[in-house]
Design a protein around this motif. Structure first.
Motif, PDB file in Angstrom:
ATOM      1  N   SER A  71       6.594  20.043 -19.007  1.00 51.71           N
ATOM      2  CA  SER A  71       7.643  20.142 -17.986  1.00 51.71           C
ATOM      3  C   SER A  71       9.017  20.283 -18.626  1.00 51.71           C
ATOM      4  O   SER A  71       9.926  20.879 -18.052  1.00 51.71           O
ATOM      5  N   LEU A  72       9.188  19.722 -19.868  1.00 50.35           N
ATOM      6  CA  LEU A  72      10.463  19.875 -20.562  1.00 50.35           C
ATOM      7  C   LEU A  72      10.710  21.328 -20.931  1.00 50.35           C
ATOM      8  O   LEU A  72      11.839  21.817 -20.858  1.00 50.35           O
ATOM      9  N   ALA A  73       9.637  22.048 -21.343  1.00 50.12           N
ATOM     10  CA  ALA A  73       9.803  23.466 -21.691  1.00 50.12           C
ATOM     11  C   ALA A  73      10.257  24.264 -20.481  1.00 50.12           C
ATOM     12  O   ALA A  73      11.077  25.182 -20.589  1.00 50.12           O
ATOM     13  N   ILE A  74       9.739  23.917 -19.274  1.00 49.29           N
ATOM     14  CA  ILE A  74      10.162  24.609 -18.048  1.00 49.29           C
ATOM     15  C   ILE A  74      11.639  24.337 -17.779  1.00 49.29           C
ATOM     16  O   ILE A  74      12.411  25.243 -17.480  1.00 49.29           O
ATOM     17  N   LEU A  75      12.068  23.048 -17.917  1.00 52.20           N
ATOM     18  CA  LEU A  75      13.478  22.718 -17.692  1.00 52.20           C
ATOM     19  C   LEU A  75      14.363  23.421 -18.710  1.00 52.20           C
ATOM     20  O   LEU A  75      15.429  23.928 -18.376  1.00 52.20           O
ATOM     21  N   ASN A  76      13.931  23.486 -19.980  1.00 52.99           N
ATOM     22  CA  ASN A  76      14.755  24.098 -21.021  1.00 52.99           C
ATOM     23  C   ASN A  76      15.038  25.558 -20.722  1.00 52.99           C
ATOM     24  O   ASN A  76      16.095  26.079 -21.061  1.00 52.99           O
ATOM     25  N   GLN A  77      14.070  26.255 -20.041  1.00 51.89           N
ATOM     26  CA  GLN A  77      14.275  27.667 -19.714  1.00 51.89           C
ATOM     27  C   GLN A  77      15.454  27.849 -18.764  1.00 51.89           C
ATOM     28  O   GLN A  77      16.088  28.901 -18.751  1.00 51.89           O
ATOM     29  N   LEU A  78      15.758  26.823 -17.935  1.00 51.45           N
ATOM     30  CA  LEU A  78      16.905  26.919 -17.032  1.00 51.45           C
ATOM     31  C   LEU A  78      18.195  27.107 -17.827  1.00 51.45           C
ATOM     32  O   LEU A  78      19.060  27.895 -17.457  1.00 51.45           O
ATOM     33  N   PHE A  79      18.342  26.381 -18.974  1.00 49.43           N
ATOM     34  CA  PHE A  79      19.545  26.497 -19.788  1.00 49.43           C
ATOM     35  C   PHE A  79      19.515  27.752 -20.642  1.00 49.43           C
ATOM     36  O   PHE A  79      20.547  28.325 -20.953  1.00 49.43           O
ATOM     37  N   VAL A  80      18.311  28.192 -21.042  1.00 43.30           N
ATOM     38  CA  VAL A  80      18.206  29.396 -21.879  1.00 43.30           C
ATOM     39  C   VAL A  80      18.581  30.633 -21.087  1.00 43.30           C
ATOM     40  O   VAL A  80      19.238  31.545 -21.582  1.00 43.30           O
ATOM     41  N   THR A  81      18.161  30.690 -19.787  1.00 42.17           N
ATOM     42  CA  THR A  81      18.352  31.906 -18.999  1.00 42.17           C
ATOM     43  C   THR A  81      19.668  31.915 -18.237  1.00 42.17           C
ATOM     44  O   THR A  81      20.002  32.922 -17.633  1.00 42.17           O
ATOM     45  N   ASN A  82      20.441  30.835 -18.244  1.00 40.07           N
ATOM     46  CA  ASN A  82      21.716  30.806 -17.529  1.00 40.07           C
ATOM     47  C   ASN A  82      22.838  30.444 -18.498  1.00 40.07           C
ATOM     48  O   ASN A  82      22.679  29.555 -19.355  1.00 40.07           O
ATOM     49  N   ASP A  83      24.007  31.114 -18.342  1.00 36.58           N
ATOM     50  CA  ASP A  83      25.161  30.802 -19.191  1.00 36.58           C
ATOM     51  C   ASP A  83      25.675  29.406 -18.894  1.00 36.58           C
ATOM     52  O   ASP A  83      26.009  28.647 -19.798  1.00 36.58           O
ATOM     53  N   THR A  84      25.756  29.064 -17.633  1.00 39.45           N
ATOM     54  CA  THR A  84      26.191  27.728 -17.231  1.00 39.45           C
ATOM     55  C   THR A  84      25.222  27.195 -16.195  1.00 39.45           C
ATOM     56  O   THR A  84      24.692  27.946 -15.378  1.00 39.45           O
ATOM     57  N   VAL A  85      25.009  25.902 -16.246  1.00 35.04           N
ATOM     58  CA  VAL A  85      24.106  25.235 -15.291  1.00 35.04           C
ATOM     59  C   VAL A  85      24.893  24.110 -14.637  1.00 35.04           C
ATOM     60  O   VAL A  85      25.398  23.210 -15.321  1.00 35.04           O
ATOM     61  N   SER A  86      25.021  24.171 -13.328  1.00 36.93           N
ATOM     62  CA  SER A  86      25.765  23.140 -12.610  1.00 36.93           C
ATOM     63  C   SER A  86      24.869  21.925 -12.395  1.00 36.93           C
ATOM     64  O   SER A  86      23.651  21.986 -12.534  1.00 36.93           O
ATOM     65  N   ARG A  87      25.528  20.811 -12.030  1.00 36.67           N
ATOM     66  CA  ARG A  87      24.741  19.602 -11.744  1.00 36.67           C
ATOM     67  C   ARG A  87      23.837  19.822 -10.545  1.00 36.67           C
ATOM     68  O   ARG A  87      22.717  19.307 -10.498  1.00 36.67           O
ATOM     69  N   GLU A  88      24.275  20.599  -9.569  1.00 33.98           N
ATOM     70  CA  GLU A  88      23.440  20.865  -8.390  1.00 33.98           C
ATOM     71  C   GLU A  88      22.222  21.694  -8.783  1.00 33.98           C
ATOM     72  O   GLU A  88      21.105  21.424  -8.310  1.00 33.98           O
ATOM     73  N   GLN A  89      22.415  22.713  -9.650  1.00 26.97           N
ATOM     74  CA  GLN A  89      21.265  23.503 -10.119  1.00 26.97           C
ATOM     75  C   GLN A  89      20.295  22.604 -10.885  1.00 26.97           C
ATOM     76  O   GLN A  89      19.080  22.720 -10.737  1.00 26.97           O
ATOM     77  N   PHE A  90      20.840  21.711 -11.710  1.00 28.73           N
ATOM     78  CA  PHE A  90      19.983  20.800 -12.475  1.00 28.73           C
ATOM     79  C   PHE A  90      19.184  19.910 -11.530  1.00 28.73           C
ATOM     80  O   PHE A  90      17.974  19.707 -11.722  1.00 28.73           O
ATOM     81  N   ARG A  91      19.826  19.395 -10.484  1.00 25.42           N
ATOM     82  CA  ARG A  91      19.115  18.507  -9.541  1.00 25.42           C
ATOM     83  C   ARG A  91      18.032  19.264  -8.793  1.00 25.42           C
ATOM     84  O   ARG A  91      16.893  18.800  -8.671  1.00 25.42           O
TER      85      ARG A  91
END
Length: 958
Positions: A71-91
């Motif tokens: 599940s960590l690898a799936i979460l890490n892809q969010l930061f790899v594929t986006n320049d910035t990640v907001s707290r709302e996107q993270f939640r």
């Protein structure tokens, strides 16, 4: 003869006990041998069952840990594929992962904060989280972190509830965690820590471990360890309570029920008790061999089962031991055989003793038949045992197939339909077909009319060639719903090698496919509007430029920014802002062609890629259509809004030959559009680049101006037209730049509005003006009212009235000596909010005036509801009152209107005697302008007031 008979009788009597004893010994020996053989079989069966149970637990533990860590690898892809990640996107992104893995304690994003940037980072975070500090644990409680060269801070945290102690925690002080993070950064892979006490949880639940994956700076080279260390900016992490994770992994399959084997799990390669992650039952130990009579009746306990594996490159150890308190069930068959053998031997001895008195022939015949019977019984027992073992094995396989969570199908090998002969319950649950509905049918029923899939051709070929096959295909349940089927088939051969059946196992991987599709969308689409995001924009623009270079077509790049979008967010909230962005996105898509690209860059900024616009007139026509579409009214939460946009345009190849240059120049042109009054579009010119660089330098210096005390106030007198005396002044901010000298307000006020710096600057202006007015009162200059302008961003602050009241109280200035000026257009943006805010200010006792009156299209119905004291006529009307009859009529009307509403009138920008005479003759109450005095520093203003200069002294007044 009598003697012979006595001798024979004596021999016969003597032979009786020997024969019985021999028969009894023979029976006992046979019983003991049979008991030993059966006991050995029972021991082997117990050993096999124990190892199967232990292997099942090892496989389930390793699979459960791997699944949770993945599940960590799936979460890490969010930061790899986006320049910035907001707290709302993270939640939002972590919510389904937490629901899927309830054993996860928390997801983290660790941000690397240099020691010198700590204060700025904490200040920025306190805007969102009041009281935020970087902390560390002391005796289990969070305290402010010590000063370090580098802080590794828990910045994003989900779920926040229950994990509050970890938010803001500086893990840079935990050397074991830093080593794990450094290992992950050096290798580019995930890494797991040893067990440690978590900041959250209680009791045994606080002992946990953390798995991290590195995040690198976008575009940085990662070809070696040194490059990866230089590009490392943080990492994503998943935190587990070790006991909760392992307990839920085992309990989900019923592997911890009473009587099950004892389990010990270590987060180390050896049985290190300091790294004990989980234990059920007693400590593992080698089985001691039993002594005495029990070793012949109860099987010796099995040696502990050990299994080593890795979790994110860290070795773990599982030890499974037989439950010491669990009774041995089903292992007493050999004892029953032994008891039966003993009883049988005793009966045989008694039987022989009864028959030994017969003739030798009868005794021999009985002995032979007894031996035959023993042999037959032995063969019968062996046959029964073999049959029982075979039945047990078959029953075990049947139970395993029936209990399998994956669908199992057995089909005949008879072409052409290969009818189904067996399906397990998992197949029935997965497809909705009952046994009666599916038996005898072909597996093609699962594909329906969707029979052109490549995977189906593979299975047809494998069936003909009688070989194993595997493919992922679309299958359909009985109700018609589609699911993704990961299908494996294999032939089943009989003793002669002939294929008689095929066995198939199918797995429903629909959720996995859905996650893959969701990741694809998140990688290329904006989560709010559904438009292309920055990644997809770069790809589309690169393709358009490549096509344009080949065929010599122009490509237009347009940078759009919504005017005053922050006002919507501040007044109605983020949800209303998101709804507005969605409506704007739909209008932009409708206004362009399908071959064009509309992307959301950030916040309220959009990028349009318009290829093959052959000339400038076509592009202008498109831009006008877009501007008109955006300008139409919006209905959000029952409120009607009007929104405009500023746009900048750059064209390939004249304004740039690569994507980054074109987007940069379009951005510069957009800022030029904002500077020229918003609600327009500008074409890029090279001169704009110089202005942009100057603007960038000014923005950086503006952020330091307050801290370095570079602002000062100038005051322009306000003169009573009836008495000719100075009755007040307007405070105007000036910036004394250390390099550029005095910077005109027009050059920095708009920039301060855009960056939000106008709020602290405005607060300083109010405080400084009040302090100066109080000082002049104490110096004997009288109660001069000081007027201060409020910006739009200041006006929407929830604590505006409280902050003004605090400034008045601190300097001791009477509220009626302060006048707050609000522009007409600011009030008309949201009249209801303006009325509420102005009533709060009026309740303090301060004076309120409407600045630039006549330029904002105010409604008289609203004007009478405003708690104001004065109107200020905009200088654009005053400038031409001597030459333009329309302006003269407007000014006269405003004066008459204000007096009808019992309001004072102040005219701005009075520069000539003619203007002064017109205003006096029409009853204007006061004026300000260069005719009397330009804005001057505080010292010069004291001279003007101190010398008692009056407007009556001027030639025109006389």
């Amino acid at each position: 003869m009598a003697i012979a008979q006595r001798v024979n009788f004596r021999r016969l009597r003597t032979s009786i006990p020997y024969a019985a004893l021999l028969a009894q010994i023979a029976g006992l020996v046979a019983a003991v041998l049979l008991f030993a053989a059966l006991r050995d079989l029972e021991h082997k069966a117990q050993t096999t069952e124990f190892r199967q149970q232990a292997s099942m637990r090892a496989m389930r533990l390793e699979q459960g840990l791997d699944d949770a860590v993945n599940s960590l690898a799936i979460l890490n892809q969010l930061f790899v594929t986006n320049d910035t990640v907001s707290r709302e996107q993270f939640r939002v992104f972590t919510a389904p992962l937490l629901a899927r893995h309830p054993s996860i304690q928390a997801f983290n994003f660790h941000r690397i904060v240099p020691g010198e940037a700590r204060a700025a980072y904490e200040a920025e975070m306190q805007h969102q989280f009041p009281g935020f500090r970087i902390t560390e644990l002391s005796e289990g409680k969070p305290v402010p972190a010590r000063v370090r060269a580098r802080h590794i801070v828990v910045d994003y945290l989900e779920p926040h509830r229950g994990n509050e102690a970890a938010f803001g925690l500086d893990v840079g002080g935990y050397s074991h965690l830093v080593r794990v993070m450094q290992q992950a950064a050096d290798t580019g892979r995930s890494a797991a820590s040893s067990l440690f006490q978590l900041a959250q949880g209680e009791g045994e639940a606080r002992l946990g471990f953390e798995v991290v994956m590195p995040i690198y700076r976008k575009g940085a080279p990662l070809n070696d360890v040194h490059a990866r260390r230089a590009a490392w900016i943080g990492d994503t992490a998943v935190i587990f309570s070790a006991r909760n994770l392992i307990e839920k992994t085992f309990a989900g399959d019923g592997l911890l029920k009473e009587g099950s084997p004892d389990i010990s799990v270590y987060a180390a390669a050896t049985a290190d008790e300091t790294q004990l992650a989980f234990r059920k039952g007693n400590m593992p130990a080698a089985a001691s061999r039993q002594v005495g009579w029990r070793r012949w009746f109860v099987p010796v306990p099995e040696e502990p089962f050990t299994h080593s594996f890795t979790v994110a490159d860290k070795p773990w150890l599982l030890i499974v031991s037989p439950a010491q308190e669990s009774p041995v069930i089903g292992q007493y068959g050999s004892i029953y055989v032994l008891i039966g053998g003993i009883l049988f031997s005793l009966l045989a001895a008694a039987y022989i003793q009864a028959l030994v008195t017969r003739e030798q022939r009868v005794r021999k015949l009985v002995e032979e038949r007894t031996q035959d019977a023993n042999h037959a019984n032995q063969l019968l027992r062996e046959d029964i045992a073999a049959r029982e073992r075979l039945e047990h094995a078959l029953e075990l396989r049947n139970r395993a197939i029936e209990a399998s969570p994956n669908a199992i199908i057995i089909t005949s090998a008879e072409p052409p339909n290969y009818p189904i002969e067996y399906v397990n319950p998992a197949f029935v649950q997965m497809t909705g077909y009952s046994h009666g509905e599916i038996l005898g049918k072909s597996m093609r029923i699962l594909m329906g009319t969707d029979n052109k899939q490549p995977g189906i051709a593979e299975f047809k070929a494998a069936t003909i060639e009688q070989r194993p096959a595997h493919a992922v295909i679309r299958s359909y349940r009985k109700d018609g719903t589609m699911f993704w089927n990961d299908l494996y088939t294999s032939p089943v051969r009989d003793a002669s090698g002939k294929v008689t059946h095929f066995v198939a196992a199918q797995y429903d991987i629909t959720d996995m496919k859905r996650y893959e599709a969701e990741l694809e969308i998140r990688a290329n689409r904006d989560t709010v509007t559904g438009l292309a995001n920055r990644n997809l924009l770069r790809d589309r623009l690169s393709q358009a430029l490549a096509y344009a270079a080949r065929y010599m077509h122009p490509v237009w790049v347009v940078h759009l920014d919504l005017d005053r979008f922050k006002f919507i967010n501040d007044t109605l909230g983020l949800s209303a802002g998101d709804e507005l962005l969605k409506q704007v996105a739909r209008r932009l898509e409708v206004s362009v062609r399908e071959t064009d690209t509309v992307a959301r860059l950030a916040a309220d900024e959009f990028i349009l890629v318009l290829p093959e616009r052959s000339n400038e007139s076509t592009a202008i026509h498109t831009m006008q259509r877009i501007m008109d579409a955006v300008a139409k009214p919006y209905i959000i939460e029952g409120h009607e809004f009007f929104m405009t946009t500023s746009a900048g345009m750059a064209v390939y190849p004249s304004d740039g030959e690569d994507a980054e240059t074109l987007m940069k120049h379009a951005d510069i042109a957009m800022y030029r559009a904002k500077e020229t009054g918003r609600n327009n579009y500008q074409f890029y010119t090279p001169a704009m680049n110089e202005r942009a660089l100057e603007r960038l330098r000014l923005e950086g210096d503006l952020r330091l101006a307050l801290e370095h005390d570079q602002f000062e106030l100038h005051y322009q007198p306000q003169v009573d037209l009836r008495t000719g005396r100075v009755t007040g002044m307007e405070a105007l901010v000036r910036w004394q730049h250390p390099t550029f000298g005095m910077v005109a307000p027009a050059r920095f006020i708009g920039l301060a509005e855009e960056t939000g710096l106008i709020v602290p600057i405005g607060a300083w202006v109010i405080c400084a003006a009040c302090i100066q007015a109080k000082a002049w009162q104490d110096a004997g200059l009288g109660e001069l009212r000081v007027a201060v302008n409020l910006s739009a961003r200041q006006f929407v602050q929830k604590d505006l009235a409280a902050s003004i009241a605090s400034a008045l109280q601190q300097c001791g200035l009477a509220p009626h000596c302060l006048e707050i000026e609000l522009t007409e257009s600011l009030i008309m943006d949201d009249v209801e909010h303006a009325i509420g805010a102005m009533r709060e200010l009026a309740a303090l006792g301060v004076h309120l005036s409407v600045d630039d009156f006549g330029t904002g299209y105010s409604s008289l119905s609203y004007l009478k509801r405003l708690p104001i004291h004065a109107l200020k006529i905009d200088q654009s009307f005053v400038r031409d009152i001597g030459s333009d009859p329309d302006d003269a009529a407007i000014v006269a009307t405003i004066i008459s209107l204000a007096h009808s509403l019992r309001l004072q009138v102040i005219a701005e920008g009075v520069e000539t005697a003619e203007q002064l005479e017109f205003l006096r003759s029409h009853g204007c109450d006061a004026m300000q302008g260069y005719y009397f005095s330009k804005p001057v520093p505080a010292g010069e203003f004291e001279t003007v007031v101190g010398n008692n200069i009056q407007i009556a002294d001027l030639p025109s007044f006389k």
